[in-house]
Design a protein around this motif. Structure first.
Motif, PDB file in Angstrom:
ATOM      1  N   MET A  28     -32.126  -5.463  31.268  1.00 47.72           N
ATOM      2  CA  MET A  28     -31.256  -4.349  31.571  1.00 47.72           C
ATOM      3  C   MET A  28     -30.709  -4.505  32.994  1.00 47.72           C
ATOM      4  O   MET A  28     -31.409  -4.894  33.898  1.00 47.72           O
ATOM      5  CB  MET A  28     -32.042  -3.041  31.430  1.00 47.72           C
ATOM      6  N   ASN A  29     -29.423  -4.195  33.163  1.00 47.79           N
ATOM      7  CA  ASN A  29     -28.758  -4.307  34.453  1.00 47.79           C
ATOM      8  C   ASN A  29     -28.595  -2.929  35.079  1.00 47.79           C
ATOM      9  O   ASN A  29     -27.702  -2.176  34.713  1.00 47.79           O
ATOM     10  CB  ASN A  29     -27.374  -4.934  34.267  1.00 47.79           C
ATOM     11  N   LEU A  30     -29.446  -2.566  36.007  1.00 49.74           N
ATOM     12  CA  LEU A  30     -29.349  -1.264  36.662  1.00 49.74           C
ATOM     13  C   LEU A  30     -28.232  -1.277  37.696  1.00 49.74           C
ATOM     14  O   LEU A  30     -27.968  -2.295  38.327  1.00 49.74           O
ATOM     15  CB  LEU A  30     -30.671  -0.899  37.328  1.00 49.74           C
ATOM     16  N   CYS A  31     -27.570  -0.146  37.857  1.00 46.71           N
ATOM     17  CA  CYS A  31     -26.493   0.000  38.835  1.00 46.71           C
ATOM     18  C   CYS A  31     -26.822   1.161  39.762  1.00 46.71           C
ATOM     19  O   CYS A  31     -27.343   2.185  39.329  1.00 46.71           O
ATOM     20  CB  CYS A  31     -25.175   0.288  38.141  1.00 46.71           C
ATOM     21  N   ILE A  32     -26.473   1.010  41.012  1.00 43.29           N
ATOM     22  CA  ILE A  32     -26.673   2.072  41.999  1.00 43.29           C
ATOM     23  C   ILE A  32     -25.310   2.443  42.572  1.00 43.29           C
ATOM     24  O   ILE A  32     -24.571   1.582  43.037  1.00 43.29           O
ATOM     25  CB  ILE A  32     -27.617   1.612  43.131  1.00 43.29           C
ATOM     26  N   ASP A  33     -25.003   3.738  42.531  1.00 46.20           N
ATOM     27  CA  ASP A  33     -23.715   4.176  43.077  1.00 46.20           C
ATOM     28  C   ASP A  33     -23.798   4.370  44.588  1.00 46.20           C
ATOM     29  O   ASP A  33     -24.844   4.159  45.199  1.00 46.20           O
ATOM     30  CB  ASP A  33     -23.195   5.433  42.361  1.00 46.20           C
ATOM     31  N   HIS A  34     -22.703   4.776  45.195  1.00 44.13           N
ATOM     32  CA  HIS A  34     -22.618   4.945  46.652  1.00 44.13           C
ATOM     33  C   HIS A  34     -23.482   6.089  47.164  1.00 44.13           C
ATOM     34  O   HIS A  34     -23.718   6.193  48.360  1.00 44.13           O
ATOM     35  CB  HIS A  34     -21.156   5.141  47.075  1.00 44.13           C
ATOM     36  N   ASN A  35     -23.961   6.939  46.263  1.00 43.04           N
ATOM     37  CA  ASN A  35     -24.858   8.038  46.647  1.00 43.04           C
ATOM     38  C   ASN A  35     -26.324   7.678  46.461  1.00 43.04           C
ATOM     39  O   ASN A  35     -27.195   8.494  46.722  1.00 43.04           O
ATOM     40  CB  ASN A  35     -24.534   9.298  45.831  1.00 43.04           C
ATOM     41  N   GLY A  36     -26.589   6.452  45.974  1.00 41.71           N
ATOM     42  CA  GLY A  36     -27.957   6.003  45.755  1.00 41.71           C
ATOM     43  C   GLY A  36     -28.517   6.362  44.393  1.00 41.71           C
ATOM     44  O   GLY A  36     -29.686   6.101  44.113  1.00 41.71           O
ATOM     45  N   LYS A  37     -27.710   6.944  43.526  1.00 38.90           N
ATOM     46  CA  LYS A  37     -28.163   7.303  42.190  1.00 38.90           C
ATOM     47  C   LYS A  37     -28.172   6.057  41.301  1.00 38.90           C
ATOM     48  O   LYS A  37     -27.252   5.246  41.350  1.00 38.90           O
ATOM     49  CB  LYS A  37     -27.276   8.378  41.581  1.00 38.90           C
ATOM     50  N   ILE A  38     -29.229   5.932  40.501  1.00 36.97           N
ATOM     51  CA  ILE A  38     -29.404   4.753  39.650  1.00 36.97           C
ATOM     52  C   ILE A  38     -28.934   5.053  38.232  1.00 36.97           C
ATOM     53  O   ILE A  38     -29.246   6.099  37.659  1.00 36.97           O
ATOM     54  CB  ILE A  38     -30.882   4.308  39.646  1.00 36.97           C
ATOM     55  N   TYR A  39     -28.205   4.090  37.663  1.00 35.41           N
ATOM     56  CA  TYR A  39     -27.708   4.186  36.292  1.00 35.41           C
ATOM     57  C   TYR A  39     -28.152   2.952  35.523  1.00 35.41           C
ATOM     58  O   TYR A  39     -28.383   1.892  36.101  1.00 35.41           O
ATOM     59  CB  TYR A  39     -26.174   4.283  36.278  1.00 35.41           C
ATOM     60  N   GLU A  40     -28.213   3.082  34.203  1.00 38.02           N
ATOM     61  CA  GLU A  40     -28.659   1.973  33.371  1.00 38.02           C
ATOM     62  C   GLU A  40     -27.569   0.930  33.150  1.00 38.02           C
ATOM     63  O   GLU A  40     -27.861  -0.192  32.754  1.00 38.02           O
ATOM     64  CB  GLU A  40     -29.192   2.492  32.037  1.00 38.02           C
ATOM     65  N   SER A  41     -26.310   1.282  33.391  1.00 36.34           N
ATOM     66  CA  SER A  41     -25.213   0.332  33.215  1.00 36.34           C
ATOM     67  C   SER A  41     -24.001   0.777  34.035  1.00 36.34           C
ATOM     68  O   SER A  41     -23.920   1.935  34.464  1.00 36.34           O
ATOM     69  CB  SER A  41     -24.804   0.245  31.743  1.00 36.34           C
ATOM     70  N   GLY A  55     -11.362  -5.609  45.474  1.00 39.54           N
ATOM     71  CA  GLY A  55     -12.127  -5.525  46.715  1.00 39.54           C
ATOM     72  C   GLY A  55     -12.273  -4.146  47.314  1.00 39.54           C
ATOM     73  O   GLY A  55     -12.633  -4.014  48.484  1.00 39.54           O
ATOM     74  N   LEU A  56     -12.012  -3.096  46.530  1.00 38.87           N
ATOM     75  CA  LEU A  56     -12.158  -1.743  47.062  1.00 38.87           C
ATOM     76  C   LEU A  56     -13.635  -1.392  47.212  1.00 38.87           C
ATOM     77  O   LEU A  56     -14.474  -1.867  46.458  1.00 38.87           O
ATOM     78  CB  LEU A  56     -11.488  -0.734  46.138  1.00 38.87           C
ATOM     79  N   PRO A  57     -13.965  -0.546  48.181  1.00 31.57           N
ATOM     80  CA  PRO A  57     -15.355  -0.101  48.352  1.00 31.57           C
ATOM     81  C   PRO A  57     -15.832   0.651  47.109  1.00 31.57           C
ATOM     82  O   PRO A  57     -15.040   1.270  46.392  1.00 31.57           O
ATOM     83  CB  PRO A  57     -15.297   0.838  49.558  1.00 31.57           C
ATOM     84  N   LEU A  58     -17.134   0.629  46.885  1.00 32.21           N
ATOM     85  CA  LEU A  58     -17.718   1.255  45.700  1.00 32.21           C
ATOM     86  C   LEU A  58     -17.316   2.721  45.561  1.00 32.21           C
ATOM     87  O   LEU A  58     -16.978   3.180  44.472  1.00 32.21           O
ATOM     88  CB  LEU A  58     -19.250   1.118  45.731  1.00 32.21           C
ATOM     89  N   LYS A  59     -17.309   3.451  46.653  1.00 36.47           N
ATOM     90  CA  LYS A  59     -16.937   4.877  46.600  1.00 36.47           C
ATOM     91  C   LYS A  59     -15.522   5.035  46.045  1.00 36.47           C
ATOM     92  O   LYS A  59     -15.267   5.901  45.203  1.00 36.47           O
ATOM     93  CB  LYS A  59     -17.043   5.513  47.984  1.00 36.47           C
ATOM     94  N   ASN A  60     -14.592   4.212  46.493  1.00 33.01           N
ATOM     95  CA  ASN A  60     -13.210   4.270  46.002  1.00 33.01           C
ATOM     96  C   ASN A  60     -13.129   3.867  44.535  1.00 33.01           C
ATOM     97  O   ASN A  60     -12.333   4.423  43.784  1.00 33.01           O
ATOM     98  CB  ASN A  60     -12.290   3.376  46.823  1.00 33.01           C
ATOM     99  N   CYS A  61     -13.953   2.913  44.150  1.00 37.74           N
ATOM    100  CA  CYS A  61     -13.953   2.450  42.755  1.00 37.74           C
ATOM    101  C   CYS A  61     -14.422   3.543  41.805  1.00 37.74           C
ATOM    102  O   CYS A  61     -14.017   3.574  40.649  1.00 37.74           O
ATOM    103  CB  CYS A  61     -14.850   1.227  42.601  1.00 37.74           C
ATOM    104  N   LEU A  62     -15.261   4.413  42.290  1.00 35.90           N
ATOM    105  CA  LEU A  62     -15.835   5.459  41.453  1.00 35.90           C
ATOM    106  C   LEU A  62     -15.178   6.821  41.641  1.00 35.90           C
ATOM    107  O   LEU A  62     -15.637   7.820  41.107  1.00 35.90           O
ATOM    108  CB  LEU A  62     -17.341   5.573  41.727  1.00 35.90           C
ATOM    109  N   THR A  63     -14.083   6.868  42.386  1.00 40.78           N
ATOM    110  CA  THR A  63     -13.386   8.124  42.619  1.00 40.78           C
ATOM    111  C   THR A  63     -12.211   8.233  41.652  1.00 40.78           C
ATOM    112  O   THR A  63     -11.306   7.397  41.699  1.00 40.78           O
ATOM    113  CB  THR A  63     -12.866   8.202  44.067  1.00 40.78           C
TER     114      THR A  63
END
Length: 111
Positions: free
Chosen positions: A1-14, A36-44
């Protein structure tokens, strides 16, 4: 499983689960990451501040909407919208970029 962490530190399973939680499509997220955008921008999610009755000003001219501005400038609204969403540009930056690209194409066709 590939866990992902967002810019707020929250962990997701994908990545898909993370994108869904942030209201962004996986394809938009991946495109933004590729650019090449920062993670926060990618998730906004993009919220068009020029819809729902708000006016738009470009080069000191006020338009009824961003779409109206694009029509008056004879550029595709879809192209502006893509630049905003894919590259994280402001509407003004996106319009300037498209106009500059159109001028380059016209110069190449003249030669």
């Amino acid at each position: 499983m590939n866990l992902c962490i967002d810019h707020n530190g929250k962990i997701y399973e994908s990545e898909s689960e993370m994108c869904k939680a942030h209201g962004v499509s996986l394809s938009l997220y991946q495109s933004r990451r590729k650019n090449g955008l920062p993670l926060k921008n990618c998730l906004t999610p993009y919220k068009n501040p020029y819809s729902q009755g708000k006016t738009f000003t470009y080069k000191n001219t006020q338009y009824k909407s961003l779409r109206t501005c694009c029509e008056d400038l004879d550029i595709l609204y879809h192209s502006v919208y893509q630049q905003i969403n894919r590259n994280g540009l402001t509407p003004t930056e996106a319009i300037d970029k498209i106009i500059a690209n159109n001028k380059k194409r016209k110069c190449k066709n003249v030669a």
